[in-house]
Scaffold this active site. Structure first.
Site, PDB file in Angstrom:
ATOM      1  N   HIS A   1     -13.069   8.108  13.942  1.00 57.34           N
ATOM      2  CA  HIS A   1     -12.063   8.043  12.876  1.00 57.34           C
ATOM      3  C   HIS A   1     -12.527   8.850  11.665  1.00 57.34           C
ATOM      4  O   HIS A   1     -13.671   9.298  11.602  1.00 57.34           O
ATOM      5  CB  HIS A   1     -11.804   6.594  12.451  1.00 57.34           C
ATOM      6  CG  HIS A   1     -10.940   5.839  13.399  1.00 57.34           C
ATOM      7  ND1 HIS A   1     -11.435   5.249  14.538  1.00 57.34           N
ATOM      8  CD2 HIS A   1      -9.602   5.587  13.399  1.00 57.34           C
ATOM      9  CE1 HIS A   1     -10.447   4.650  15.190  1.00 57.34           C
ATOM     10  NE2 HIS A   1      -9.325   4.839  14.510  1.00 57.34           N
TER      11      HIS A   1
ATOM     12  N   GLY B   1       0.821  -1.211   0.000  1.00 59.37           N
ATOM     13  CA  GLY B   1       0.000   0.000   0.000  1.00 59.37           C
ATOM     14  C   GLY B   1       0.851   1.255   0.000  1.00 59.37           C
ATOM     15  O   GLY B   1       0.540   2.240   0.675  1.00 59.37           O
TER      16      GLY B   1
ATOM     17  N   THR C   1      -9.226  -1.245  17.239  1.00 58.48           N
ATOM     18  CA  THR C   1      -8.749  -0.831  18.563  1.00 58.48           C
ATOM     19  C   THR C   1      -9.881  -0.851  19.578  1.00 58.48           C
ATOM     20  O   THR C   1      -9.713  -1.329  20.704  1.00 58.48           O
ATOM     21  CB  THR C   1      -8.130   0.580  18.495  1.00 58.48           C
ATOM     22  OG1 THR C   1      -7.050   0.556  17.561  1.00 58.48           O
ATOM     23  CG2 THR C   1      -7.625   1.023  19.851  1.00 58.48           C
TER      24      THR C   1
ATOM     25  N   GLY D   1      -0.728   4.593  -0.341  1.00 59.47           N
ATOM     26  CA  GLY D   1      -1.891   4.851   0.505  1.00 59.47           C
ATOM     27  C   GLY D   1      -1.587   5.721   1.703  1.00 59.47           C
ATOM     28  O   GLY D   1      -0.459   6.166   1.924  1.00 59.47           O
TER      29      GLY D   1
ATOM     30  N   THR E   1      -7.123  -3.964   9.848  1.00 63.17           N
ATOM     31  CA  THR E   1      -8.152  -4.308  10.829  1.00 63.17           C
ATOM     32  C   THR E   1      -9.394  -4.825  10.115  1.00 63.17           C
ATOM     33  O   THR E   1      -9.528  -4.716   8.900  1.00 63.17           O
ATOM     34  CB  THR E   1      -8.527  -3.084  11.689  1.00 63.17           C
ATOM     35  OG1 THR E   1      -9.014  -2.030  10.839  1.00 63.17           O
ATOM     36  CG2 THR E   1      -7.319  -2.578  12.463  1.00 63.17           C
TER      37      THR E   1
ATOM     38  N   LYS F   1     -12.641   5.517   6.678  1.00 64.40           N
ATOM     39  CA  LYS F   1     -12.411   4.216   7.325  1.00 64.40           C
ATOM     40  C   LYS F   1     -13.567   3.276   7.031  1.00 64.40           C
ATOM     41  O   LYS F   1     -14.739   3.643   7.181  1.00 64.40           O
ATOM     42  CB  LYS F   1     -12.226   4.384   8.837  1.00 64.40           C
ATOM     43  CG  LYS F   1     -11.845   3.083   9.550  1.00 64.40           C
ATOM     44  CD  LYS F   1     -11.418   3.353  10.984  1.00 64.40           C
ATOM     45  CE  LYS F   1     -11.110   2.055  11.737  1.00 64.40           C
ATOM     46  NZ  LYS F   1     -10.027   1.280  11.102  1.00 64.40           N
TER      47      LYS F   1
END
Length: 269
Positions: A157, A8, A168, A11, A102, A161
């Site tokens: 966030h 990535g 988390t 990114g 995640t 996302k």
């Protein structure tokens, strides 16, 4: 000198990892990976990373296998499906890996656990040193207050996302649930609307905000009669996560096959 390959590369996270790598001791960028067909394949990895031209001496490529053969460790912040393909490639070549992606499902984690029989891998929903210290503190708070306080988690966030709640926040919920002997699958509450009745004693609330360019904020609240405890972590820059990932990459090289997390890296276990 450890040679790191970063996926990535163009990114949000990959570019910051490459930037932080440029000033890190004992480790350097040796490979920058993007998906096939990406517009920046063949271009200098310095561009997305905000570095002067020629600063990394590395071109972005879509040939992961070739980059891994010349590298020592893979750092991967992409998304679950991509990470699974990348860890398979690492397992085939015997290369250690750091995963910051995640949103893995149970089946995907089962696949990862098969691959780590061959290679060492650090997987953590958050590479921040501060967040991992929070994980440790949360366990102690939850064990101490037991059943006397309501437990709520709020995370925020950026609007881009894809997974919710954040990895988390889920990890925080898992930690406090285990500390008070609860099954998160049974007591986790992810939304509230309408006439829902009184809050149950055992539920753990996990609420999600998505807005603007928020890097990452997590607050865990323990609310009792007459007082409440709030533990908050705010990330001001993705460089925090990049630095943690690089620390993990330096640590995992030479380790025995297995699945590790940032608690292992930081010596908090």
């Amino acid at each position: 000198m450890i040679k790191a390959v970063v996926t990535g590369a163009a990114g949000r996270m990959g570019s910051r990892i490459i930037n932080v790598l440029s000033t890190s001791e004992g480790i350097r960028l040796s490979g920058a990976i993007e998906r096939k067909g990406h517009a920046l394949v063949g271009q200098d990895a310095c561009g997305p990373a905000g570095l002067p031209a020629g600063g990394t001496l590395t071109l972005i490529t879509d040939d992961l296998a070739a980059a891994l053969k010349a590298g020592d460790v893979l750092i991967d912040f992409t998304f679950p499906e991509s990470s699974l393909g990348n860890i398979k490639a690492c397992a085939e070549l015997g290369k250690p890996m750091v995963i910051g992606s995640t949103g893995f499902s149970g089946d995907q984690m089962a696949e990862i656990n098969k691959f780590v029989q061959k290679i060492p891998c650090v997987l953590s929903p958050n590479m921040s040193i501060g967040v991992n210290l929070c994980f440790k503190i949360l366990e102690e708070i939850a064990k101490t207050i037991g059943e006397d306080y309501d437990m709520e988690i709020v995370e925020a966030h950026h609007r881009m996302k894809k997974d919710a709640p954040s990895g988390t926040a889920v990890k925080m919920a898992q930690i406090i649930a285990k500390a008070v002997n609860r099954n998160l699958d049974e007591v986790g509450v992810y939304a509230r609307k309408g006439m829902i009745g009184e809050r149950t004693k055992k539920e753990i609330g996990i609420q999600t905000l998505r807005a603007g360019d928020i890097v990452g904020e997590h607050t865990v609240m323990f609310a009792g009669k007459g007082e409440r405890i709030e533990l908050t972590h705010r990330a001001h820059s993705r460089d925090t996560f990049a630095a943690g990932a690089i620390r993990a990459a330096k640590w995992v090289v030479g380790k025995k096959p297995g699945l590790y997390d940032m608690q292992d890296v930081l010596g908090l276990k």
